[in-house]
Design an enzyme around this catalytic site. Structure first.
Site, PDB file in Angstrom:
ATOM      1  N   ASN A  18       0.851  -1.192   0.000  1.00 27.16           N
ATOM      2  CA  ASN A  18       0.000   0.000   0.000  1.00 27.16           C
ATOM      3  C   ASN A  18       0.899   1.258   0.000  1.00 27.16           C
ATOM      4  OD1 ASN A  18      -1.500   2.245   0.911  1.00 27.16           O
ATOM      5  ND2 ASN A  18      -3.024   0.906   1.848  1.00 27.16           N
ATOM      6  N   ASP A  44      -1.024  -4.202   9.990  1.00 27.31           N
ATOM      7  CA  ASP A  44      -2.391  -4.490   9.590  1.00 27.31           C
ATOM      8  C   ASP A  44      -3.291  -3.547  10.374  1.00 27.31           C
ATOM      9  OD1 ASP A  44      -3.896  -6.239   7.728  1.00 27.31           O
ATOM     10  OD2 ASP A  44      -5.075  -6.619   9.528  1.00 27.31           O
ATOM     11  N   LYS A  79       0.437   3.820   2.766  1.00 32.23           N
ATOM     12  CA  LYS A  79       0.968   3.376   4.057  1.00 32.23           C
ATOM     13  C   LYS A  79       2.481   3.522   4.079  1.00 32.23           C
ATOM     14  CE  LYS A  79      -1.656  -0.535   5.837  1.00 32.23           C
ATOM     15  NZ  LYS A  79      -1.526  -1.976   6.059  1.00 32.23           N
ATOM     16  N   GLY A 117      -7.914   5.290   1.949  1.00 27.79           N
ATOM     17  CA  GLY A 117      -8.847   4.384   2.627  1.00 27.79           C
ATOM     18  C   GLY A 117     -10.074   5.088   3.167  1.00 27.79           C
ATOM     19  N   ASP A 167     -10.153   7.494   5.293  1.00 25.66           N
ATOM     20  CA  ASP A 167      -9.832   8.827   5.826  1.00 25.66           C
ATOM     21  C   ASP A 167     -10.913   9.882   5.562  1.00 25.66           C
ATOM     22  OD1 ASP A 167      -7.519   8.088   7.086  1.00 25.66           O
ATOM     23  OD2 ASP A 167      -6.166   8.777   5.509  1.00 25.66           O
TER      24      ASP A 167
HETATM   25  P1  ITT Z   1      -1.050  -3.949   2.985  1.00 29.71           P
HETATM   26  O1  ITT Z   1      -1.751  -5.157   3.542  1.00 29.71           O
HETATM   27  O2  ITT Z   1      -0.313  -4.236   1.708  1.00 29.71           O
HETATM   28  O3  ITT Z   1      -0.185  -3.259   3.996  1.00 29.71           O
HETATM   29  P2  ITT Z   1      -3.748  -2.893   2.749  1.00 29.71           P
HETATM   30  O4  ITT Z   1      -4.306  -1.657   2.106  1.00 29.71           O
HETATM   31  O5  ITT Z   1      -4.320  -4.223   2.347  1.00 29.71           O
HETATM   32  O6  ITT Z   1      -2.158  -2.864   2.569  1.00 29.71           O
HETATM   33  P3  ITT Z   1      -4.720  -3.265   5.452  1.00 29.71           P
HETATM   34  O7  ITT Z   1      -5.104  -4.678   5.175  1.00 29.71           O
HETATM   35  O8  ITT Z   1      -4.034  -2.983   6.746  1.00 29.71           O
HETATM   36  O9  ITT Z   1      -3.795  -2.698   4.302  1.00 29.71           O
HETATM   37  O10 ITT Z   1      -5.899  -2.234   5.328  1.00 29.71           O
HETATM   38  C1  ITT Z   1      -7.184  -2.414   5.809  1.00 29.71           C
HETATM   39  C2  ITT Z   1      -8.094  -1.367   5.249  1.00 29.71           C
HETATM   40  O11 ITT Z   1      -8.082  -0.238   6.109  1.00 29.71           O
HETATM   41  C3  ITT Z   1      -7.807  -0.865   3.841  1.00 29.71           C
HETATM   42  O12 ITT Z   1      -9.047  -0.657   3.190  1.00 29.71           O
HETATM   43  C4  ITT Z   1      -7.130   0.463   4.067  1.00 29.71           C
HETATM   44  O13 ITT Z   1      -7.386   1.363   3.022  1.00 29.71           O
HETATM   45  C5  ITT Z   1      -7.773   0.930   5.369  1.00 29.71           C
HETATM   46  N1  ITT Z   1      -6.834   1.729   6.138  1.00 29.71           N
HETATM   47  C6  ITT Z   1      -5.684   1.292   6.726  1.00 29.71           C
HETATM   48  N2  ITT Z   1      -5.055   2.321   7.318  1.00 29.71           N
HETATM   49  C7  ITT Z   1      -5.808   3.424   7.098  1.00 29.71           C
HETATM   50  C8  ITT Z   1      -5.676   4.776   7.431  1.00 29.71           C
HETATM   51  O14 ITT Z   1      -4.628   5.235   8.086  1.00 29.71           O
HETATM   52  N3  ITT Z   1      -6.639   5.622   7.036  1.00 29.71           N
HETATM   53  C9  ITT Z   1      -7.696   5.181   6.353  1.00 29.71           C
HETATM   54  N4  ITT Z   1      -7.896   3.927   5.980  1.00 29.71           N
HETATM   55  C10 ITT Z   1      -6.959   3.041   6.342  1.00 29.71           C
END
Ligand code: ITT
Length: 196
Positions: A9, A73, A12, A154, A156
Site C-alpha cells: 500500500n 495491519d 501506508k 482508505g 480517511d
Molecule cells: P497492505 O496489507 O499491503 O499493507 P492494505 O491496504 O491491504 O495494505 P490493510 O489490510 O491494513 O492494508 O488495510 C485495511 C483497510 O483499512 C484498507 O481498506 C485500508 O485502506 C484501510 N486503512 C488502513 N489504514 C488506514 C488509514 O490510516 N486511514 C484510512 N484507511 C486506512
C-alpha cells in the site's frame, strides 16, 4: 538500520517513511521483488499483521537474507456495526478492493444510524533476529455523514478523530501522522528499535 516493510500500500509506505527517523532505511514489497498480494486469511488484525511479516521473512530466508521485517495491519471498527468492518476493512465491499466502494458501503450501512462512534486500530508485527514483537495503536473518533477531504487514503474521508471537526482526509499528512493509530504504533516500534 535496514527494515523491510511488508506492505504494498503506497500510502501506508509513505506514512511509515515519514514517521521513521531517517537512519532507518525502509524498503517496501516492490523494492524486494514481491509483486503478488500477500494473503490475509486471519480472523484478527493481529493475526494478519503477523502473517504478512512471516510471509516476507520466508521469502527472504529462501534468498539467505536475514533483514528485519515489519508489517502493519489496520482496520476500522464501527461500534454500531458490531465492530465491522474490522479485520475485513480492505475488502468490506468485496474484491477487487476499492476505497471508494468501501466508503460507499459504510455510508450506506450507517445511513439511519446516529451512534457514529468508531476507532482505527493498527497492529505492527516486527520480526527481528527470529523474535516476534507487536506494537499497537488506536485512535477513537466518529464516522462523518459524508465524505470530506482529499488527503490520506482508505476510510480517511469518513473518519473524524476525537477532538477534531475535520476528517483525516481534511487534515494535513503531518497532523494525521501525530495522532493516527499508525503513528502511535510506530512510536512504540521506534522506542523498541532505539532501545535495542
Ligand atoms: P497492505 O496489507 O499491503 O499493507 P492494505 O491496504 O491491504 O495494505 P490493510 O489490510 O491494513 O492494508 O488495510 C485495511 C483497510 O483499512 C484498507 O481498506 C485500508 O485502506 C484501510 N486503512 C488502513 N489504514 C488506514 C488509514 O490510516 N486511514 C484510512 N484507511 C486506512
Amino acid at each position: 538500520m535496514k527494515l523491510i516493510f511488508a506492505s504494498s500500500n503506497k500510502n501506508k509506505i509513505k506514512e511509515i517513511k515519514a514517521l521513521l527517523p531517517s537512519h532507518f532505511e525502509v524498503l517496501g514489497l516492490e523494492d524486494i521483488g514481491i509483486t503478488e498480494e500477500i494473503p490475509e486469511p486471519g480472523t484478527t488484525i493481529k493475526e494478519n499483521s503477523f502473517l504478512k511479516a512471516q510471509y516476507v521473512l520466508d521469502f527472504l530466508k529462501k534468498k539467505n537474507e536475514n533483514t528485519a521485517v515489519f508489517a502493519d495491519d489496520s482496520g476500522l471498527e464501527v461500534l454500531a456495526l458490531n465492530n465491522a468492518p474490522g479485520v475485513y476493512s480492505a475488502r468490506y465491499a468485496g474484491t477487487p478492493k476499492s476505497d471508494e466502494a468501501n466508503n460507499k458501503k459504510l455510508m450506506e450501512e450507517l445511513k439511519l444510524v446516529t451512534d457514529r462512534k468508531a476507532r482505527f486500530v493498527t497492529v505492527i508485527t516486527l520480526i527481528l533476529n527470529g523474535e516476534t514483537h507487536y506494537f499497537e495503536g488506536e485512535v477513537k473518533g466518529t464516522i462523518s455523514y459524508e465524505k470530506r477531504g482529499a488527503n490520506g487514503f482508505g476510510y480517511d474521508p469518513l473518519f473524524i478523530p476525537q477532538g477534531y471537526r475535520s476528517t483525516f482526509a481534511e487534515l494535513s499528512a503531518e497532523t494525521k501522522n501525530t495522532i493516527s493509530h499508525r503513528a502511535l504504533a510506530v512510536k512504540k516500534l521506534i522506542e523498541f528499535l532505539i532501545g535495542n
